[in-house]
Design an enzyme around this catalytic site. Structure first.
Site, short mmCIF file in Angstrom:
data_model
loop_
_atom_site.label_atom_id
_atom_site.label_comp_id
_atom_site.label_asym_id
_atom_site.label_seq_id
_atom_site.Cartn_x
_atom_site.Cartn_y
_atom_site.Cartn_z
N LEU A 418 65.11 35.13 -38.57
CA LEU A 418 65.26 34.77 -39.98
C LEU A 418 64.94 33.31 -40.20
O LEU A 418 64.57 32.90 -41.29
CB LEU A 418 66.71 35.02 -40.42
CG LEU A 418 67.16 36.48 -40.53
CD1 LEU A 418 68.66 36.54 -40.75
CD2 LEU A 418 66.43 37.18 -41.66
N GLY A 419 65.13 32.49 -39.17
CA GLY A 419 64.88 31.06 -39.32
C GLY A 419 65.67 30.28 -38.30
O GLY A 419 66.24 30.86 -37.37
N GLY A 421 68.84 27.91 -37.59
CA GLY A 421 70.14 27.54 -38.15
C GLY A 421 70.55 26.18 -37.65
O GLY A 421 69.75 25.46 -37.04
N GLY A 424 70.45 26.53 -33.68
CA GLY A 424 69.56 27.42 -32.96
C GLY A 424 69.02 28.48 -33.89
O GLY A 424 69.35 28.49 -35.08
N PRO A 425 68.18 29.37 -33.40
CA PRO A 425 67.58 30.38 -34.26
C PRO A 425 68.60 31.40 -34.77
O PRO A 425 69.61 31.65 -34.13
CB PRO A 425 66.55 31.06 -33.35
CG PRO A 425 67.00 30.76 -31.97
CD PRO A 425 67.73 29.46 -32.01
N VAL A 426 68.28 31.96 -35.93
CA VAL A 426 69.12 33.00 -36.52
C VAL A 426 68.29 34.27 -36.61
O VAL A 426 67.14 34.23 -37.05
CB VAL A 426 69.62 32.61 -37.93
CG1 VAL A 426 70.47 33.71 -38.52
CG2 VAL A 426 70.40 31.31 -37.88
N LYS A 440 73.43 34.24 -34.93
CA LYS A 440 73.07 32.85 -34.63
C LYS A 440 73.10 32.69 -33.14
O LYS A 440 74.12 32.96 -32.51
CB LYS A 440 74.14 31.91 -35.20
CG LYS A 440 73.86 31.36 -36.54
CD LYS A 440 74.81 30.18 -36.76
CE LYS A 440 74.83 29.74 -38.20
NZ LYS A 440 75.75 28.62 -38.38
N ASP A 538 79.30 19.67 -45.01
CA ASP A 538 77.86 19.88 -45.19
C ASP A 538 77.58 20.93 -46.25
O ASP A 538 76.78 21.83 -46.07
CB ASP A 538 77.21 20.26 -43.85
CG ASP A 538 75.69 20.03 -43.88
OD1 ASP A 538 75.22 19.30 -44.78
OD2 ASP A 538 75.00 20.57 -43.01
#
Ligand SMILES: *[C@@H]1O[C@H](CO)[C@@H](O)[C@H](O)[C@H]1NC(C)=O
Ligand SMILES: *[C@@H]1O[C@H](CO)[C@@H](O)[C@H](O)[C@H]1NC(C)=O
Ligand SMILES: *[C@@H]1O[C@H](CO)[C@@H](O)[C@H](O)[C@H]1NC(C)=O
Ligand SMILES: *[C@@H]1O[C@H](CO)[C@@H](O)[C@H](O)[C@H]1NC(C)=O
Ligand SMILES: *[C@@H]1O[C@H](CO)[C@@H](O)[C@H](O)[C@H]1NC(C)=O
Ligand SMILES: *[C@@H]1O[C@H](CO)[C@@H](O)[C@H](O)[C@H]1NC(C)=O
Ligand SMILES: *[C@@H]1O[C@H](CO)[C@@H](O)[C@H](O)[C@H]1NC(C)=O
Ligand SMILES: *[C@@H]1O[C@H](CO)[C@@H](O)[C@H](O)[C@H]1NC(C)=O
Ligand SMILES: *[C@@H]1O[C@H](CO)[C@@H](O)[C@H](O)[C@H]1NC(C)=O
Ligand SMILES: *[C@@H]1O[C@H](CO)[C@@H](O)[C@H](O)[C@H]1NC(C)=O
Ligand SMILES: *[C@@H]1O[C@H](CO)[C@@H](O)[C@H](O)[C@H]1NC(C)=O
Ligand SMILES: *[C@@H]1O[C@H](CO)[C@@H](O)[C@H](O)[C@H]1NC(C)=O
Length: 731
Positions: A418-419, A421, A424-426, A440, A538
């Protein structure tokens, strides 16, 4: 074996003249014929041949000698009846008991022999109803009927397994009232995990009495086995030793009490009523819908006093939900620790991803020990009256197997990605049950983000709110660490607001206002209503995820911090956050508090209204940034110009005005001037809100930052000019 060749005349004599041989003891030279009985010393029990009602078959059994009811409490040859009156009962010189049919040498039933010893064996019927085999000159019991119960438990008997031999003292129902052969129902102590009372059939578990809690079986019902003062006739206990695990009860005050496993699947406790000459049933199970195992399934809770009887164990703000009056769930995969108290138990449960619940192990002596459940809770029930406190982990976190995650993500295929995060990658994944999840993955090699991972895991596992993204579980495999979340089909708010014009149009004002309110509720929960005080640090459009119904969910707790009850702010030298959402005191001095989150919320609110990023190269008239622009328009009473053109003038003026006003309050320079989230929530919902003066926003004369949507890490070297800036991780 000369007795087998008795003359027929003698045989007939014994058959037709029913006499007792006036003794409780059988010797190798003295056998028992059908029609004769052994009677225990004080006359309580008798042993002999009998026929159950409805059949002429003969069985050797034991019954209460002096009660009107002569129903057998124990049967020797339950599988092998005689169909005539030729039965005999004897003890061999080797100590084996035999039920024989005259003329046959093969016994219909026998007990073990002791061929290597050579004492004189005898068999005696004791006043407890126990038939024992021992050496004539010794009191130690070599064999006893109490170790081989049929369907009835007598006082002094033990129910449960010997751990050394594997011999299990369980009660097995008769097949039918006229057939003592083993039927479909067995009740006994199931020793795996934390020992518990279980009623089983060939088809599986039917009912669980649950583990022993010091007073009684947890699931035996509100009154059963409880309160010795109420049930004085029934002094019971439960012992676990190296050799055996057993439940027992003793009769007190001369009452006659038994426990019977009925042919139809009912376990009942009986007390003899001398006045009516009958058994009174003072307890039985299963007694209602909730008793059947498992009545309500995973995370369900059964309560016959509510309608429908099955409910979900609902999440609360806390780590654990207290379920009072509970019957303790299945303990097969539970662990018991008698050395820790309830607080220790809670701490242990919190530290273990797979821990689902905990409870006191023993309620006596003021409560000692603890049981921890790691398997799914599938058969929780509660009693309106009775039961005990049970603590269910509400975040319902579960530990996923690595193979499950590999399968769900097609081995982390690029197609599922998905992208990137926070750490790390999700990936998007589909569990075997069909549920979509977002995974995640903390990259094994990066070494970065381990702190964020732990932080997020620890924090979000404890938080539960409809406006926070829900963590379903975690997976830890060698160096790999993964968090598994509910999947958010509509991705994140920033895509709607800033990236995709068509999607921006989909986001009509009603939806935007709903999203604003949801974010405010989520943040209020973090700041105030969760058991912990959490500063997100955040908050930004890309961390607001949207579910299928466009409900907002705050995500990414990697940077969040927990404050103590009394703590209002914290100072850090590692300033991590995202430009455009950072309050001045945080960006310049490293100070963060609930008010720095409020600032971020204000900035986000202006973005939702305007469809513009706080940062970036937008035209803000003569103003430097979105905050200043909004303030100027507000004071000029031309705030309508701020509203996102994508809304095409379709919005409620009063709501938009309220939002801008609240946003400007939130982004004021001084933290003390900003409202807290409970003020924000009440102002957003207040149709009669008065607009008082708002002070100049922070960064009024400053361009906030280069176009940036990534979290930045600033290393503060005392003066603003010496700020060094680095990207923490792409998002
Ligand atoms: C067993 O009993 C039946 C009658 O019930 C009788 O006819 C038969 O002879 C007996 N058998 C022996 C071996 O005694
Ligand atoms: C007793 O045991 C011995 C030795 O095992 C055996 O020879 C004998 O047949 C047994 N007697 C009976 C009556 O079972
Ligand atoms: C019991 O009697 C047997 C012989 O019948 C003998 O071998 C044994 O030692 C005796 N045991 C005791 C405890 O007296
Ligand atoms: C017989 O003995 C048993 C066991 O010692 C005792 O519980 C019971 O009360 C006695 N019954 C009578 C009638 O004496
Ligand atoms: C009941 O006990 C018997 C004898 O130990 C054993 O063979 C059987 O498996 C037990 N039944 C159940 C259901 O535990
Ligand atoms: C035993 O009882 C269970 C539950 O009532 C049932 O599902 C099963 O079919 C029964 N088995 C037999 C052999 O009667
Ligand atoms: C059960 O254990 C307790 C404490 O260890 C002991 O006092 C009691 O005698 C035991 N009961 C039985 C029936 O063994
Ligand atoms: C089971 O049988 C007992 C006695 O045989 C009876 O009292 C009880 O009502 C029966 N229960 C059911 C559910 O049929
Ligand atoms: C969690 O608890 C289970 C069951 O007690 C245990 O097998 C497992 O090792 C524990 N995991 C951790 C990380 O402590
Ligand atoms: C996942 O498991 C299912 C069922 O076992 C299997 O059909 C499927 O091929 C697996 N997928 C992957 C990627 O291993
Ligand atoms: C998944 O991918 C890794 C590395 O690409 C590979 O070593 C592994 O065998 C794969 N596993 C499965 C189940 O396909
Ligand atoms: C918080 O403040 C209260 C009252 O000022 C005080 O009693 C308490 O000990 C403080 N708690 C902590 C954790 O500092």
């Amino acid at each position: 074996m000369s007795e087998l060749n008795l003359p027929a005349t003698i045989f007939l004599f014994f058959t037709f003249v029913s006499i007792s041989i006036a003794a409780d003891t059988l010797t190798p030279s003295r056998q028992l014929f059908d029609g004769e009985t052994l009677v225990s010393a004080n006359g309580t029990f008798a042993l002999g041949f009998f026929s159950p009602s409805g059949t002429t078959n003969r069985y050797l059994g034991i019954w209460y000698h002096n009660l009107a009811d002569h129903a057998a409490v124990w049967v020797a040859n339950r599988r092998s009846p005689l169909n005539n009156l030729n039965g005999t009962f004897s003890i061999t010189v080797n100590g084996s008991l035999h039920v024989l049919s005259l003329g046959n040498s093969a016994p219909l039933w026998s007990s073990p022999s002791f061929p290597n010893s050579s004492p004189n064996f005898i068999s005696q019927l004791l006043d407890s109803g126990n038939l024992v085999v021992r050496a004539v000159n010794s009191s130690s019991i070599l064999w006893q009927s109490f170790d081989y119960p049929t369907d009835t438990m007598l006082p002094g008997m033990k129910l449960g397994p010997y751990l050394t031999t594997g011999l299990d003292r369980n009660l097995t129902a008769w097949l039918s009232p006229s057939d003592p052969s083993p039927g479909n129902y067995t009740i006994g102590i199931y020793a795996e995990g934390v020992p518990q009372l279980v009623l089983r059939t060939s088809g599986g578990w039917l009912w669980r009495g649950g583990p022993w809690n010091g007073f009684g079986f947890s699931g035996a019902g509100p009154t059963q086995f409880y309160d010795i003062s109420l049930y004085r006739v029934f002094l019971s206990g439960f012992n676990v030793t190296k050799e055996e695990i057993f439940y027992y009860f003793n009769t007190v005050n001369g009452a006659i009490t038994t426990l019977t496993m009925d042919h139809n699947g009912t376990i009942r406790r009986n007390e003899w009523a001398a006045s009516s000459e009958n058994w009174n049933i003072d307890w039985l199970a299963p007694s209602d819908y909730c008793d059947f195992f498992p009545a309500c399934g995973t995370n369900g809770m059964c309560d016959t006093s509510s309608s429908p009887v099955c409910r979900c164990v609902e999440g609360f703000d806390d780590d654990f939900m207290l379920v009072p009056g509970a019957k303790l769930p299945d303990t097969r995969e539970a662990v018991e620790d008698m050395s820790i108290d309830l607080d220790g138990c809670r701490a242990r449960c919190l530290m273990n991803c797979s821990c689902q619940a905990y409870a006191r192990a023993d309620l006596s002596q003021g409560g000692i020990g603890c049981i921890i459940w790691t398997a799914e809770i599938i058969d929780l029930r509660v009693y309106a009256d009775g039961g005990q406190d049970f603590f269910v982990r509400v975040a319902e976190m579960s530990l996923f197997q690595f193979t499950q995650v590999v399968n769900a993500t097609n081995n982390f295929s690029n197609a599922n990605k998905l992208g990137e995060g926070g750490f790390g990658p999700v990936y998007k994944g589909k569990l075997l049950e069909g549920e979509d999840v977002a995974i995640k993955r903390l990259s094994a090699r990066s070494g970065q983000g381990v702190e964020e991972f732990k932080n997020e895991l620890m924090l979000i596992a404890k938080l539960q709110h409809r406006n926070l993204v829900r963590l379903l579980g975690c997976c830890i495999h060698a160096e790999e660490k993964m968090l598994i979340y509910e999947f958010m089909p509509n991705k994140s708010l920033d895509l709607f607001l800033f990236t995709d014009v068509d999607r921006g149009r989909e986001l009509c004002w009603t939806r935007r206002f709903h999203i604003i309110e949801g974010i405010a509720q989520g943040l209020l929960y973090l700041h105030k209503h969760s058991r912990l005080r959490v500063i997100h640090r955040d908050l930004k459009a890309s961390n607001i995820l949207l579910d299928a119904d466009m409900n907002p969910k705050i995500s990414d707790f990697g940077l969040a911090r927990i404050f103590d009850a009394n703590q209002t702010q914290e100072n850090t030298r590692r300033i991590v956050g995202t430009y455009g959402y950072m309050s001045p005191e945080y960006a310049f001095k490293g100070l963060f508090s609930v008010k720095s989150d409020v600032f971020s919320f204000g900035a986000l609110l202006l973005e939702i209204v305007s469809g513009k990023r706080t940062t970036g190269f937008h035209e803000f008239g003569s103003s430097c940034n979105l905050l200043a622009y909004a303030w100027v328009l507000w004071n000029d009473e031309t705030w309508m110009e701020l509203v996102d053109p994508a809304l095409d003038k379709q919005f409620r003026r009063d709501e938009v005005a309220r939002c801008i006003y609240v946003a400007l309050l939130c982004v004021q320079e001084n933290a003390e001037d900003r409202p807290d989230m409970s003020d924000v929530v009440s102002m957003l919902g207040n149709e009669n809100l008065c607009f008082h003066g708002v002070k100049e926003p922070a960064f009024f004369t400053m361009k906030i930052a280069p176009d940036s949507k990534h979290p930045f890490e600033l290393h503060v070297n005392n003066s603003f000019n010496q700020l060094s800036v680095s990207v923490v991780a792409g998002r």
